[in-house]
Design a protein around this motif. Structure first.
Motif, mmCIF file in Angstrom:
data_model
loop_
_atom_site.group_PDB
_atom_site.id
_atom_site.type_symbol
_atom_site.label_atom_id
_atom_site.label_comp_id
_atom_site.label_asym_id
_atom_site.label_seq_id
_atom_site.Cartn_x
_atom_site.Cartn_y
_atom_site.Cartn_z
ATOM 1 N N ILE A 78 5.425 -1.576 -3.977
ATOM 2 C CA ILE A 78 4.766 -0.463 -3.294
ATOM 3 C C ILE A 78 4.788 0.802 -4.143
ATOM 4 C CG2 ILE A 78 4.981 1.095 -1.318
ATOM 5 C CD1 ILE A 78 5.945 -1.381 0.295
ATOM 6 N N HIS A 261 -4.670 -9.275 2.306
ATOM 7 C CA HIS A 261 -5.825 -9.129 1.433
ATOM 8 C C HIS A 261 -7.015 -8.643 2.253
ATOM 9 C CE1 HIS A 261 -3.573 -11.417 -1.587
ATOM 10 N NE2 HIS A 261 -3.263 -12.241 -0.604
ATOM 11 N N LEU A 278 -7.639 5.160 -6.313
ATOM 12 C CA LEU A 278 -7.420 3.718 -6.437
ATOM 13 C C LEU A 278 -7.796 3.178 -7.818
ATOM 14 C CD1 LEU A 278 -8.629 2.246 -3.010
ATOM 15 C CD2 LEU A 278 -6.295 2.751 -3.756
ATOM 16 N N PHE A 294 -9.003 -6.380 -2.239
ATOM 17 C CA PHE A 294 -7.829 -5.520 -2.338
ATOM 18 C C PHE A 294 -6.607 -6.292 -1.850
ATOM 19 C CE2 PHE A 294 -11.526 -2.918 -1.444
ATOM 20 C CZ PHE A 294 -11.453 -1.905 -2.394
ATOM 21 N N THR A 295 -5.502 -6.148 -2.558
ATOM 22 C CA THR A 295 -4.234 -6.738 -2.132
ATOM 23 C C THR A 295 -3.263 -5.623 -1.801
ATOM 24 O OG1 THR A 295 -4.529 -8.725 -3.475
ATOM 25 C CG2 THR A 295 -2.283 -8.194 -2.813
ATOM 26 N N THR A 296 -2.569 -5.761 -0.677
ATOM 27 C CA THR A 296 -1.640 -4.742 -0.205
ATOM 28 C C THR A 296 -0.288 -5.370 0.112
ATOM 29 O OG1 THR A 296 -3.429 -3.431 0.766
ATOM 30 C CG2 THR A 296 -1.199 -3.007 1.580
ATOM 31 N N SER A 298 3.219 -4.781 2.144
ATOM 32 C CA SER A 298 3.667 -4.018 3.300
ATOM 33 C C SER A 298 5.139 -4.309 3.564
ATOM 34 C CB SER A 298 2.820 -4.417 4.520
ATOM 35 O OG SER A 298 3.269 -3.794 5.701
ATOM 36 N N GLU A 320 3.291 0.830 3.111
ATOM 37 C CA GLU A 320 2.457 -0.093 2.355
ATOM 38 C C GLU A 320 1.810 0.602 1.182
ATOM 39 O OE1 GLU A 320 -2.017 0.122 3.941
ATOM 40 O OE2 GLU A 320 -0.798 -1.310 5.062
ATOM 41 N N ALA A 321 1.262 -0.197 0.276
ATOM 42 C CA ALA A 321 0.451 0.333 -0.816
ATOM 43 C C ALA A 321 -0.474 -0.763 -1.306
ATOM 44 C CB ALA A 321 1.313 0.838 -1.972
ATOM 45 N N LYS A 322 -1.689 -0.386 -1.620
ATOM 46 C CA LYS A 322 -2.599 -1.323 -2.275
ATOM 47 C C LYS A 322 -2.079 -1.530 -3.703
ATOM 48 C CE LYS A 322 -6.972 -0.740 0.195
ATOM 49 N NZ LYS A 322 -6.388 -0.118 1.410
ATOM 50 N N THR A 323 -1.854 -2.791 -4.057
ATOM 51 C CA THR A 323 -1.283 -3.100 -5.370
ATOM 52 C C THR A 323 -2.334 -3.557 -6.381
ATOM 53 O OG1 THR A 323 -0.747 -5.332 -4.596
ATOM 54 C CG2 THR A 323 0.975 -3.664 -4.393
#
Length: 328
Positions: A78, A261, A278, A294-296, A298, A320-323
């Motif tokens: 994250i 996703h 992003l 997008f993959t996140t 959490s 969470e964060a978009k990775t």
């Protein structure tokens, strides 16, 4: 849990007790076989300092490689994603970053056998929450071997800076096993799958209604079909280990992670614009496209009730964060 009393480490605990103790010069007690305190008070305090120093360096330099020196697991994924995204906007770093600082630190330490070992450090930060008050950060530290560094693997904040009241006996918390001997409605080792299944289908009655359960499904449904765009979701369990401590009511406070996703598709003639915040996590060059994935990652902190109580799992905190982001 009150803000103070459970988060103590008896002064008698020594750093040697974390994994290897030599008695009378001839007997060795191994942390992988004996039940021992997970960490000493001094080592716990040092781990929190290392986290603080590393966090400030990573956010000042915006060098994502720094995160691995003080974080691991879900929190590493994250925060590292956040650093990469920030560097996409500030390629020269952020020298004006306001350093994170902690006061009033306390530590919750279980006695454990085997690896990994973990403990919780909570401290009052200089970061303010939505209510304008300084927030207490509850950090879960873990390591896999006696010569490994303690790294933060989960982070949570709680309303009013109060976490659930933990069971503490003789100064030590009780670690809850991840398997079927947990005595919980859902074993910690199965929580990631259960949460992913619930978010994906809405079926099951293990989770209490709330912002991160029924509310999150409602927000997804309302945003799935927009003028000229469609968003699809897929939730998956994480293979990262959970951390669980017994609460005074027989249940547990559990930290665990999931992955989800998203695929965004826009109508013919339209293009997806990746916002600046992003661009640092985009796989490959930023290009015009009508579909992106997008993959996140959490991370959740929840309370899980004991079997037979009729209680529900409550999601107390989620970060969470978009990775990653990728044009399809």
């Amino acid at each position: 849990m009150t803000r103070r009393s459970p988060f103590r480490v008896p002064a008698a605990v020594t750093s040697a007790a974390t994994a290897l103790v030599v008695l009378s010069g001839c007997m060795t007690v191994h942390g992988e076989r004996e039940v021992l305190p997970a960490v000493s008070k001094a080592d716990a305090a040092q781990a929190l300092k290392n986290f603080t120093d590393g966090f400030n360096k990573a956010n000042r330099t915006l060098d994502a490689k720094v995160n691995a020196s003080f974080e691991d697991g879900a929190l590493l994924a994250i925060d590292q994603a956040g650093i990469k995204a920030a560097r996409g906007i500030r390629p020269n770093g952020n020298p004006g970053f306001n350093p994170l600082a902690f006061t009033d630190a306390h530590f919750t330490v279980p006695q454990q056998k085997g690896w990994p070992k973990f403990f919780i450090g909570d401290a009052l930060s200089n970061r303010r929450g939505g209510d304008g008050q300084n927030t207490r950060w509850f950090l879960v530290f873990s390591r896999d071997a006696v010569n490994a560094k303690w790294r933060a693997v989960y982070l949570a904040t709680f309303p009013g800076n109060k976490a659930p009241e933990l069971k503490v006996t003789d100064g030590y918390a009780e670690a809850v096993p991840a398997d079927g001997s947990s005595g919980l409605t859902v074993d910690p080792g199965k929580l990631s799958q259960a949460y992913a299944d619930y978010l994906g289908t809405g079926k099951g009655d293990e989770f209490a209604p709330g912002r991160e359960t029924t509310g999150w499904r409602d927000r997804r449904a309302s945003g799935a079909n927009q003028p000229g765009a469609r968003i699809q979701w897929e939730d998956q369990p994480s293979n990262l280990p959970p951390v669980a401590l017994r609460t005074t009511d027989g249940g547990a406070l559990v930290f665990f992670s999931t992955v989800y996703h998203q695929q965004k598709t826009v109508s013919k003639g339209l293009m997806i614009t990746v916002p600046p915040e992003l661009r640092g996590i985009v796989d490959g060059p930023v290009k015009k496209t009508t579909r992106m994935a997008f993959t996140t990652v959490s991370g959740q902190a929840v309370t899980v009730p004991a079997k037979g109580t009729g209680g529900k799992i409550k999601v107390l905190n989620r970060i969470e964060a978009k990775t990653s982001a990728k044009a399809l």
